[in-house]
Design a protein around this motif. Structure first.
Motif, PDB file in Angstrom:
ATOM      1  N   GLN A   1       0.811  -1.231   0.000  1.00  0.00           N
ATOM      2  CA  GLN A   1       0.000   0.000   0.000  1.00  0.00           C
ATOM      3  C   GLN A   1       0.843   1.279   0.000  1.00  0.00           C
ATOM      4  O   GLN A   1       0.579   2.204  -0.759  1.00  0.00           O
ATOM      5  CB  GLN A   1      -0.896  -0.046   1.233  1.00  0.00           C
ATOM      6  CG  GLN A   1      -1.914   1.050   1.359  1.00  0.00           C
ATOM      7  CD  GLN A   1      -2.562   1.019   2.741  1.00  0.00           C
ATOM      8  OE1 GLN A   1      -1.946   0.594   3.721  1.00  0.00           O
ATOM      9  NE2 GLN A   1      -3.798   1.444   2.809  1.00  0.00           N
TER      10      GLN A   1
ATOM     11  N   GLN B   1       3.604   1.881  -1.194  1.00  0.00           N
ATOM     12  CA  GLN B   1       4.349   2.126  -2.437  1.00  0.00           C
ATOM     13  C   GLN B   1       3.467   2.758  -3.515  1.00  0.00           C
ATOM     14  O   GLN B   1       3.921   3.040  -4.622  1.00  0.00           O
ATOM     15  CB  GLN B   1       4.962   0.821  -2.953  1.00  0.00           C
ATOM     16  CG  GLN B   1       6.035   0.276  -2.034  1.00  0.00           C
ATOM     17  CD  GLN B   1       6.705  -0.966  -2.568  1.00  0.00           C
ATOM     18  OE1 GLN B   1       6.322  -1.513  -3.592  1.00  0.00           O
ATOM     19  NE2 GLN B   1       7.720  -1.430  -1.865  1.00  0.00           N
ATOM     20  N   VAL B   2       2.182   2.922  -3.194  1.00  0.00           N
ATOM     21  CA  VAL B   2       1.271   3.583  -4.142  1.00  0.00           C
ATOM     22  C   VAL B   2       0.677   4.789  -3.405  1.00  0.00           C
ATOM     23  O   VAL B   2      -0.381   4.689  -2.768  1.00  0.00           O
ATOM     24  CB  VAL B   2       0.169   2.594  -4.629  1.00  0.00           C
ATOM     25  CG1 VAL B   2      -0.778   3.272  -5.606  1.00  0.00           C
ATOM     26  CG2 VAL B   2       0.797   1.360  -5.270  1.00  0.00           C
TER      27      VAL B   2
ATOM     28  N   GLU C   1      -0.977   7.218  -4.091  1.00  0.00           N
ATOM     29  CA  GLU C   1      -2.329   7.675  -4.456  1.00  0.00           C
ATOM     30  C   GLU C   1      -3.368   7.277  -3.397  1.00  0.00           C
ATOM     31  O   GLU C   1      -4.420   7.911  -3.280  1.00  0.00           O
ATOM     32  CB  GLU C   1      -2.728   7.087  -5.826  1.00  0.00           C
ATOM     33  CG  GLU C   1      -2.057   7.737  -7.027  1.00  0.00           C
ATOM     34  CD  GLU C   1      -0.593   7.336  -7.235  1.00  0.00           C
ATOM     35  OE1 GLU C   1      -0.122   6.413  -6.520  1.00  0.00           O
ATOM     36  OE2 GLU C   1       0.078   7.935  -8.089  1.00  0.00           O
ATOM     37  N   HIS C   2      -3.066   6.226  -2.624  1.00  0.00           N
ATOM     38  CA  HIS C   2      -4.005   5.831  -1.550  1.00  0.00           C
ATOM     39  C   HIS C   2      -4.201   6.988  -0.574  1.00  0.00           C
ATOM     40  O   HIS C   2      -5.314   7.275  -0.150  1.00  0.00           O
ATOM     41  CB  HIS C   2      -3.462   4.611  -0.782  1.00  0.00           C
ATOM     42  CG  HIS C   2      -3.619   3.336  -1.539  1.00  0.00           C
ATOM     43  ND1 HIS C   2      -4.525   2.372  -1.220  1.00  0.00           N
ATOM     44  CD2 HIS C   2      -2.984   2.881  -2.638  1.00  0.00           C
ATOM     45  CE1 HIS C   2      -4.446   1.365  -2.068  1.00  0.00           C
ATOM     46  NE2 HIS C   2      -3.497   1.649  -2.948  1.00  0.00           N
TER      47      HIS C   2
ATOM     48  N   GLN D   1       3.418  -3.180  -7.787  1.00  0.00           N
ATOM     49  CA  GLN D   1       3.335  -1.733  -7.540  1.00  0.00           C
ATOM     50  C   GLN D   1       3.051  -0.984  -8.834  1.00  0.00           C
ATOM     51  O   GLN D   1       2.203  -0.090  -8.886  1.00  0.00           O
ATOM     52  CB  GLN D   1       4.653  -1.260  -6.913  1.00  0.00           C
ATOM     53  CG  GLN D   1       4.712   0.210  -6.589  1.00  0.00           C
ATOM     54  CD  GLN D   1       5.610   0.981  -7.554  1.00  0.00           C
ATOM     55  OE1 GLN D   1       6.558   0.440  -8.123  1.00  0.00           O
ATOM     56  NE2 GLN D   1       5.310   2.233  -7.754  1.00  0.00           N
ATOM     57  N   GLN D   2       3.735  -1.388  -9.912  1.00  0.00           N
ATOM     58  CA  GLN D   2       3.540  -0.693 -11.195  1.00  0.00           C
ATOM     59  C   GLN D   2       2.109  -0.876 -11.716  1.00  0.00           C
ATOM     60  O   GLN D   2       1.472   0.075 -12.164  1.00  0.00           O
ATOM     61  CB  GLN D   2       4.545  -1.203 -12.231  1.00  0.00           C
ATOM     62  CG  GLN D   2       5.954  -0.690 -11.940  1.00  0.00           C
ATOM     63  CD  GLN D   2       7.030  -1.399 -12.741  1.00  0.00           C
ATOM     64  OE1 GLN D   2       6.800  -2.461 -13.316  1.00  0.00           O
ATOM     65  NE2 GLN D   2       8.209  -0.818 -12.786  1.00  0.00           N
TER      66      GLN D   2
ATOM     67  N   GLN E   1      -0.340   0.996  -9.396  1.00  0.00           N
ATOM     68  CA  GLN E   1      -0.226   2.457  -9.520  1.00  0.00           C
ATOM     69  C   GLN E   1      -0.822   2.967 -10.838  1.00  0.00           C
ATOM     70  O   GLN E   1      -1.395   4.053 -10.880  1.00  0.00           O
ATOM     71  CB  GLN E   1       1.227   2.897  -9.392  1.00  0.00           C
ATOM     72  CG  GLN E   1       1.325   4.397  -9.165  1.00  0.00           C
ATOM     73  CD  GLN E   1       2.675   4.816  -8.615  1.00  0.00           C
ATOM     74  OE1 GLN E   1       3.698   4.228  -8.966  1.00  0.00           O
ATOM     75  NE2 GLN E   1       2.668   5.828  -7.772  1.00  0.00           N
TER      76      GLN E   1
ATOM     77  N   ALA F   1      -4.420   3.219 -10.125  1.00  0.00           N
ATOM     78  CA  ALA F   1      -4.666   4.243  -9.097  1.00  0.00           C
ATOM     79  C   ALA F   1      -4.516   5.652  -9.677  1.00  0.00           C
ATOM     80  O   ALA F   1      -5.314   6.553  -9.377  1.00  0.00           O
ATOM     81  CB  ALA F   1      -3.701   4.040  -7.936  1.00  0.00           C
ATOM     82  N   ARG F   2      -3.514   5.847 -10.519  1.00  0.00           N
ATOM     83  CA  ARG F   2      -3.286   7.181 -11.109  1.00  0.00           C
ATOM     84  C   ARG F   2      -4.469   7.606 -11.977  1.00  0.00           C
ATOM     85  O   ARG F   2      -4.867   8.769 -11.954  1.00  0.00           O
ATOM     86  CB  ARG F   2      -2.018   7.149 -11.963  1.00  0.00           C
ATOM     87  CG  ARG F   2      -0.769   7.281 -11.132  1.00  0.00           C
ATOM     88  CD  ARG F   2       0.448   7.421 -11.996  1.00  0.00           C
ATOM     89  NE  ARG F   2       1.609   7.673 -11.164  1.00  0.00           N
ATOM     90  CZ  ARG F   2       2.847   7.311 -11.473  1.00  0.00           C
ATOM     91  NH1 ARG F   2       3.085   6.700 -12.623  1.00  0.00           N
ATOM     92  NH2 ARG F   2       3.849   7.583 -10.666  1.00  0.00           N
TER      93      ARG F   2
END
Ligand code: SF4
Length: 325
Positions: free
Chosen positions: A82, A84-85, A87-88, A306-307, A310, A313-314
């Motif tokens: 979590q 590592q992203v 945006e959360h 993660q990639q 993300q 998420a982005r």
């Protein structure tokens, strides 16, 4: 197109049989039906354990190993951490602004934890906002399905209410409605008969070696009415028997017979159960050791997760910012 399912676990300690039976087995089977996203929720762990943040890191690594050993497949599902992203946290900020304080203060889990947990200080702004971060976790991936236990239903309802409020305020439909995936799971108690939990030190961990499993099983609570070998037992009230039902169903008939007819004592009965649990965990522990030897593969799985996470998420966050500003 597969629907998206999202779930997360807090890395607060070693995973145990309760996690396997109560969640992980279900996660594994969902992978064929859903596009699954599984988060190691380290920010959630930090909220409750902020004084011991350094202890969270090794738990993250162990949790990923346990997930892989249980059958979470990184080629099918997204596994990520979590924190590592980021945006959360950004979406949590946005949702915090629109969430009425009363919704959080009324949350039954929050009130219960403030009452029950005395070993940690939970009287913080962050802990009150815990369900808002959960809402951000789920909504960031527009998950339609969330596999949870019944006790988490109020949190999910809060996520749904927050999403509806957001959509209503900004006249949009970008945050979808999510539904609980309630799968019936067998109830597994700890070795002392209470809820299995790290804090009660009553759990059999997925990574426990055979001698530790034997020791833990040997002290399990049994039918209190069976004091002597000659006393007939009552398997239906014995925790050891409920373990047989889950980990060695092929033996339940024999156990019922030797217990209720006083043919075998509890020490023998537990010793056989320990063998069965060790056997049950053997393939899982072998897979775990294999992954543990390949540190690079673990790092690659986490990086790739993660990639992928993300990227989704982005996109959601960009849509959110477009409607709010
Ligand atoms: Fe429990 Fe087994 Fe003892 Fe019966 S014999 S009371 S099932 S431990």
């Amino acid at each position: 197109m597969k629907k998206t399912a999202f779930s997360a676990m807090r890395p607060t300690g070693k995973l145990h049989l309760g996690h396997l039976i109560g969640a992980l087995n279900n996660w594994v089977s969902l992978q064929d039906q859903y596009k699954c996203i599984f988060a190691v929720a380290d920010w959630h762990a930090f909220m409750g354990e902020y004084e011991h943040g350094k202890e969270i890191q090794p738990n993250i690594h162990d949790m990923v190993l346990d997930w892989l050993a249980c059958g979470i497949d990184p080629d099918q599902s997204i596994i990520f951490i979590q924190s590592q992203v980021p945006e959360h946290l950004e979406l949590q900020m946005v949702l915090s602004c629109i969430t009425p304080l009363g919704w959080l203060e009324r949350n039954p889990t929050y009130k219960e934890q403030l009452r029950e947990v005395t070993s940690r200080d939970l009287q913080t702004y962050g802990f009150l906002g815990y369900p808002v971060l959960q809402a951000a976790d789920i909504l960031l991936y527009k998950a339609q399905a969330v596999p949870i236990g019944e006790d988490q239903l109020p949190h999910l309802e809060l996520t749904r209410e927050i999403a509806r409020r957001f959509n209503h305020l900004y006249k949009t439909d970008i945050l979808p409605d999510c539904n609980a995936l309630l799968t019936p799971t067998p109830r597994l108690l700890g070795i002392d008969g209470r809820k299995m939990s790290k804090s009660y030190q009553n759990a059999i961990n997925l990574s426990d070696p055979p001698d530790v499993i034997r020791k833990k099983v040997s002290i399990m609570f049994t039918d209190p009415a069976r004091i002597k070998l000659a006393d007939p037992g009552h398997p239906d009230v014995c925790n050891v028997y409920s373990y047989y039902q889950i980990f060695a169903p092929q033996d339940t008939k024999a156990v019922y017979d030797w217990c209720s007819n006083a043919k075998k004592g509890c020490t023998d009965c537990k010793s056989i159960l320990a063998d069965r649990i060790i056997k049950f965990l053997e393939p899982l522990q072998e897979r775990r050791q294999k992954f543990a030897r390949d540190e690079k593969r673990i790092k690659d799985i986490i990086k790739e997760g993660q990639q992928k996470a993300q990227a989704i998420a982005r996109e959601t966050l960009a849509q959110v910012k477009e409607v709010i500003f």
